[in-house]
Design a protein around this motif. Sequence first.
Motif, PDB file in Angstrom:
ATOM      1  N   ARG A  21     -10.424 -10.895  12.169  1.00 34.88           N
ATOM      2  CA  ARG A  21     -10.170  -9.565  12.723  1.00 34.88           C
ATOM      3  C   ARG A  21     -10.930  -9.385  14.027  1.00 34.88           C
ATOM      4  NH1 ARG A  21     -12.180  -3.932  11.590  1.00 34.88           N
ATOM      5  NH2 ARG A  21     -10.342  -2.611  11.790  1.00 34.88           N
ATOM      6  N   GLU A 156     -10.066   5.770 -10.395  1.00 33.55           N
ATOM      7  CA  GLU A 156      -9.906   6.228  -9.012  1.00 33.55           C
ATOM      8  C   GLU A 156     -10.057   5.063  -8.038  1.00 33.55           C
ATOM      9  OE1 GLU A 156     -11.808   7.868 -11.281  1.00 33.55           O
ATOM     10  OE2 GLU A 156     -10.335   9.484 -11.527  1.00 33.55           O
ATOM     11  N   ALA A 160      -7.291   3.706  -5.463  1.00 37.20           N
ATOM     12  CA  ALA A 160      -7.573   3.574  -4.027  1.00 37.20           C
ATOM     13  C   ALA A 160      -7.249   2.161  -3.530  1.00 37.20           C
ATOM     14  CB  ALA A 160      -9.044   3.908  -3.754  1.00 37.20           C
ATOM     15  N   ALA A 163      -3.522   2.052  -3.130  1.00 37.65           N
ATOM     16  CA  ALA A 163      -3.110   2.842  -1.966  1.00 37.65           C
ATOM     17  C   ALA A 163      -3.409   2.093  -0.675  1.00 37.65           C
ATOM     18  CB  ALA A 163      -3.824   4.194  -1.985  1.00 37.65           C
ATOM     19  N   GLN A 166      -1.025  -0.753   0.080  1.00 36.94           N
ATOM     20  CA  GLN A 166       0.237  -0.306   0.681  1.00 36.94           C
ATOM     21  C   GLN A 166       0.049  -0.010   2.157  1.00 36.94           C
ATOM     22  OE1 GLN A 166       2.380   2.782  -1.898  1.00 36.94           O
ATOM     23  NE2 GLN A 166       0.487   2.427  -3.013  1.00 36.94           N
ATOM     24  N   PHE A 172       5.645  -3.734   2.782  1.00 34.92           N
ATOM     25  CA  PHE A 172       5.806  -2.299   2.520  1.00 34.92           C
ATOM     26  C   PHE A 172       6.286  -1.590   3.787  1.00 34.92           C
ATOM     27  CE2 PHE A 172       4.281   2.077   2.256  1.00 34.92           C
ATOM     28  CZ  PHE A 172       4.659   2.447   0.972  1.00 34.92           C
ATOM     29  N   ILE A 175       9.949  -2.483   4.576  1.00 39.19           N
ATOM     30  CA  ILE A 175      10.920  -1.836   3.699  1.00 39.19           C
ATOM     31  C   ILE A 175      10.974  -0.324   3.937  1.00 39.19           C
ATOM     32  CG2 ILE A 175      11.424  -1.297   1.269  1.00 39.19           C
ATOM     33  CD1 ILE A 175      10.420  -4.097   0.578  1.00 39.19           C
ATOM     34  N   THR A 176       9.829   0.279   4.207  1.00 37.25           N
ATOM     35  CA  THR A 176       9.825   1.744   4.314  1.00 37.25           C
ATOM     36  C   THR A 176      10.201   2.240   5.705  1.00 37.25           C
ATOM     37  OG1 THR A 176       7.452   1.684   4.755  1.00 37.25           O
ATOM     38  CG2 THR A 176       8.122   2.120   2.485  1.00 37.25           C
ATOM     39  N   ASN A 177      10.087   1.375   6.721  1.00 34.79           N
ATOM     40  CA  ASN A 177      10.346   1.820   8.090  1.00 34.79           C
ATOM     41  C   ASN A 177      11.456   1.006   8.735  1.00 34.79           C
ATOM     42  OD1 ASN A 177       8.210   3.623   7.817  1.00 34.79           O
ATOM     43  ND2 ASN A 177       6.750   2.063   8.421  1.00 34.79           N
ATOM     44  N   PRO A 178      12.186   1.607   9.681  1.00 35.63           N
ATOM     45  CA  PRO A 178      13.280   0.876  10.323  1.00 35.63           C
ATOM     46  C   PRO A 178      12.758  -0.323  11.121  1.00 35.63           C
ATOM     47  CG  PRO A 178      13.350   3.219  10.855  1.00 35.63           C
ATOM     48  CD  PRO A 178      12.040   2.963  10.198  1.00 35.63           C
TER      49      PRO A 178
ATOM     50  N   GLU B 194      -0.258   9.750   8.091  1.00 35.18           N
ATOM     51  CA  GLU B 194      -1.621   9.743   7.573  1.00 35.18           C
ATOM     52  C   GLU B 194      -2.262  11.089   7.864  1.00 35.18           C
ATOM     53  OE1 GLU B 194      -3.843   6.265   8.588  1.00 35.18           O
ATOM     54  OE2 GLU B 194      -5.760   7.237   8.151  1.00 35.18           O
ATOM     55  N   ASP B 226     -16.827   1.919  10.511  1.00 38.96           N
ATOM     56  CA  ASP B 226     -15.779   1.533  11.442  1.00 38.96           C
ATOM     57  C   ASP B 226     -15.559   2.681  12.430  1.00 38.96           C
ATOM     58  OD1 ASP B 226     -13.500   0.747  12.775  1.00 38.96           O
ATOM     59  OD2 ASP B 226     -12.460   0.055  10.984  1.00 38.96           O
ATOM     60  N   ARG B 229     -12.069   3.447  13.789  1.00 45.69           N
ATOM     61  CA  ARG B 229     -11.202   4.129  12.835  1.00 45.69           C
ATOM     62  C   ARG B 229     -11.556   5.627  12.735  1.00 45.69           C
ATOM     63  NH1 ARG B 229     -10.941   5.725   7.652  1.00 45.69           N
ATOM     64  NH2 ARG B 229     -13.123   5.255   7.343  1.00 45.69           N
ATOM     65  N   GLU B 262       9.785   7.805  12.067  1.00 49.32           N
ATOM     66  CA  GLU B 262       9.682   6.417  12.524  1.00 49.32           C
ATOM     67  C   GLU B 262      10.614   6.116  13.683  1.00 49.32           C
ATOM     68  OE1 GLU B 262       7.557   4.146  11.785  1.00 49.32           O
ATOM     69  OE2 GLU B 262       6.543   5.228  10.177  1.00 49.32           O
ATOM     70  N   SER B 272       9.816   7.507   7.330  1.00 42.55           N
ATOM     71  CA  SER B 272       9.250   6.414   6.545  1.00 42.55           C
ATOM     72  C   SER B 272       9.341   6.722   5.057  1.00 42.55           C
ATOM     73  CB  SER B 272       7.788   6.209   6.927  1.00 42.55           C
ATOM     74  OG  SER B 272       7.208   5.239   6.099  1.00 42.55           O
ATOM     75  N   GLY B 273       9.458   5.662   4.269  1.00 47.47           N
ATOM     76  CA  GLY B 273       9.432   5.801   2.810  1.00 47.47           C
ATOM     77  C   GLY B 273       8.019   5.774   2.265  1.00 47.47           C
ATOM     78  N   SER B 274       7.043   6.058   3.113  1.00 47.85           N
ATOM     79  CA  SER B 274       5.641   5.936   2.690  1.00 47.85           C
ATOM     80  C   SER B 274       5.004   7.276   2.324  1.00 47.85           C
ATOM     81  CB  SER B 274       4.827   5.289   3.813  1.00 47.85           C
ATOM     82  OG  SER B 274       4.844   6.120   4.963  1.00 47.85           O
ATOM     83  N   ASN B 277       2.657   7.405  -0.696  1.00 45.84           N
ATOM     84  CA  ASN B 277       1.347   6.763  -0.518  1.00 45.84           C
ATOM     85  C   ASN B 277       0.456   7.542   0.438  1.00 45.84           C
ATOM     86  OD1 ASN B 277      -0.480   4.610  -1.158  1.00 45.84           O
ATOM     87  ND2 ASN B 277      -0.190   3.862   0.928  1.00 45.84           N
ATOM     88  N   MET B 281      -3.168   8.737  -0.790  1.00 46.97           N
ATOM     89  CA  MET B 281      -4.416   8.388  -0.103  1.00 46.97           C
ATOM     90  C   MET B 281      -5.209   9.639   0.261  1.00 46.97           C
ATOM     91  SD  MET B 281      -3.575   5.117   2.279  1.00 46.97           S
ATOM     92  CE  MET B 281      -5.253   4.618   2.246  1.00 46.97           C
ATOM     93  N   LEU B 284      -6.795  11.048  -2.865  1.00 49.86           N
ATOM     94  CA  LEU B 284      -7.950  10.247  -3.303  1.00 49.86           C
ATOM     95  C   LEU B 284      -9.165  10.527  -2.433  1.00 49.86           C
ATOM     96  CD1 LEU B 284      -6.151   6.847  -3.990  1.00 49.86           C
ATOM     97  CD2 LEU B 284      -7.585   8.061  -5.647  1.00 49.86           C
ATOM     98  N   ARG B 288     -12.757  12.183  -3.478  1.00 49.07           N
ATOM     99  CA  ARG B 288     -14.050  11.513  -3.264  1.00 49.07           C
ATOM    100  C   ARG B 288     -15.045  12.455  -2.588  1.00 49.07           C
ATOM    101  NH1 ARG B 288     -11.223   6.564  -2.329  1.00 49.07           N
ATOM    102  NH2 ARG B 288     -11.225   6.787  -0.060  1.00 49.07           N
ATOM    103  N   ARG B 320      12.853  12.781  -4.512  1.00 48.40           N
ATOM    104  CA  ARG B 320      13.462  11.786  -3.611  1.00 48.40           C
ATOM    105  C   ARG B 320      13.304  12.297  -2.184  1.00 48.40           C
ATOM    106  NH1 ARG B 320      16.658   8.441  -6.720  1.00 48.40           N
ATOM    107  NH2 ARG B 320      17.924   7.710  -4.993  1.00 48.40           N
TER     108      ARG B 320
END
Lengths: 186, 431
Positions: A21, A156, A160, A163, A166, A172, A175-178, B194, B226, B229, B262, B272-274, B277, B281, B284, B288, B320
């Motif tokens: 990385r 938990e 996590a 999650a 993914q 993932f 499949i989920t995005n074009p 996100e 990080d 981030r 997207e 997005s199909g996310s 998730n 996230m 969660l 925390r 859905r």
Amino acid sequence: MLQNGSAVNNGVNVAALLDARQALTNAPEAARFKWRATCNWVNGTHSRSTVSSFYGLGGEQMRKVEFKYDCDHPEVFASEDNGATPVEMVLVGLASCLTAGVAAVAQHRKIQLRKVTAHLEGSMNIQGILGIDADVRNGYDGIKVIFDIDADATKEEIAALVAQSQRRSAVFDIITNPTDVAVEVR
Amino acid sequence: MYADVVIIGAGHSGLAMSAFLSQHCVDHVVLERGQVANSWRRERWESLRLLTPNWLSRLPGHRYDGDDPHGFMALPEVIAFIEHYARLIAAPVRTGVTVMSVTERDDRYHVITDADDWFCRCLVIANGAHGVANVPPAAARLPPFVRSLTAKEYRRPQDLDDRGVLVVGASATGVQLADEIQRSGRQVTLAVGEHIRLPRRYRGRDIQAWMETLGLLDQRIDHVDDLVRVRRLPSPQLVGAPATLDLNALTERGVELVGRLEAVRDGRALFSGSLRNQCAMADLKQQRLLASIDRWLEQNPYRLEVPEPDRPVATRVPERPRLWLDFKRIGTVLWATGFRPDYSWLHLPVLDAKGHLQHEGGIVGAPGVYALGLNFMRRRKSSFIHGAEDDVRELGYELLAHLDALDVCDQPPSRLEATGWNLVEASFVSP
């Protein structure tokens, strides 16, 4: 998490991944990969794909062995069932990607895994591929993934892990995005 | 024109630095393209309130002392607060002066404006973290009959036509705009990527109070794993009001949740199909944080009188989630996809390949150049009004050291008269 200080080992070399990385942050060109597959038609709906080379880290990379995958359709489709259907291969790809992610993230978070099983089910109305109903899409209308995970972690922490796997999963995302797909004949 | 220090931007952080420099008798000028607190006057929607409670609204030598410490300032109050501060500290602000370019010339910085040109030895970049609204490339593919609007341009729901509104982004801005537009009778679809979920209150206290108690607001950049981030983290889903504004609240009001936007293709928005998730996230992470509050309460010997844990329920995701939306149903797409600082005028070798300012805790990679008010610049609170105080003090001393180093054999051509204003005496002056 393990409290007794014994080393967590999920078989993932996190230090190497973190080094990569860091290295690829400073060398963005080396981070550009090309993944490849070659598919030969055998007979009917039966085909055989091979995977060997890929491009990455600034050069061509070759595997020690060539991997082979037979794909076909089941007998209810009047086929010979010589292998998984391509849509099942998609599930295989997603499952493997998420599972690898769970292992890597667990290693990074110092969580010892004992058993990880992912059960996948994609639902599809085949009126789409058969051209019966133009409003029905060809592909999956939904995919469900259920993980059974035995690990030294709280509920938990396991949630996590799943999650985060993914969040960092290539398949993932695919499949989920074009994705732009260019198909040509030469 | 010459000043030892040119501060660009007369918002709260530029003014806080001006106060520090005046206190130390450093010759400086504050260049402001509009009026004091300009972006609050011209680039915010009408109903906006600060996300931090009034008791937390403070600048060096000045704090809120009105009768509603637990309230949240509305836009006119924020403007008045900052304006009052500028007067209080007698800040040498030149209003209506737009900086066009900054270059280095003969060991001086050359600041070209649409009025006078300035030379200076130190530059303080305080033009705000929200200079430019991010708009994803998909915006270019919107059908012509759809209005594309950024959160900087949006003012009030009545300015929109009656058709549906696609709000893109579910951070503080997106959830607030989705809420007020849905309440105005327009159907809102909210594209959720996100995000950070936070309850407004937990166990009887404001979440900002808990974050201060736990030391999170003061958390420094060398105490995060990080930094890249955390600097990119979206702003938490908060609104300056007593009630929590989360995705569940929006769903109850009729807002439809969809995944991250997207692509725009064939007159449709693709999501997005996310979504599941993304919500998992955020749930969660919220749990925390709340668990760490519970833990603090258990461990702290001086327990506060607080109610039992009242953990929010999980985010309800549609069975859905919609994966695409036909723009025929949409009148406006509202981009709440974040902001970035504007450095288009900054011609110094301090930007990386992506145009981000390279700095170490606000110390920019050119001698005597400092930044203020950026996300997690030195601490988690750096981009908040109350975050200016500590950052300005530390960077101010850096700046003084830089000037003194140069001063050994070179007296600056001019010095401001000492203002006589004393930081300590003024610390509890009311607005």
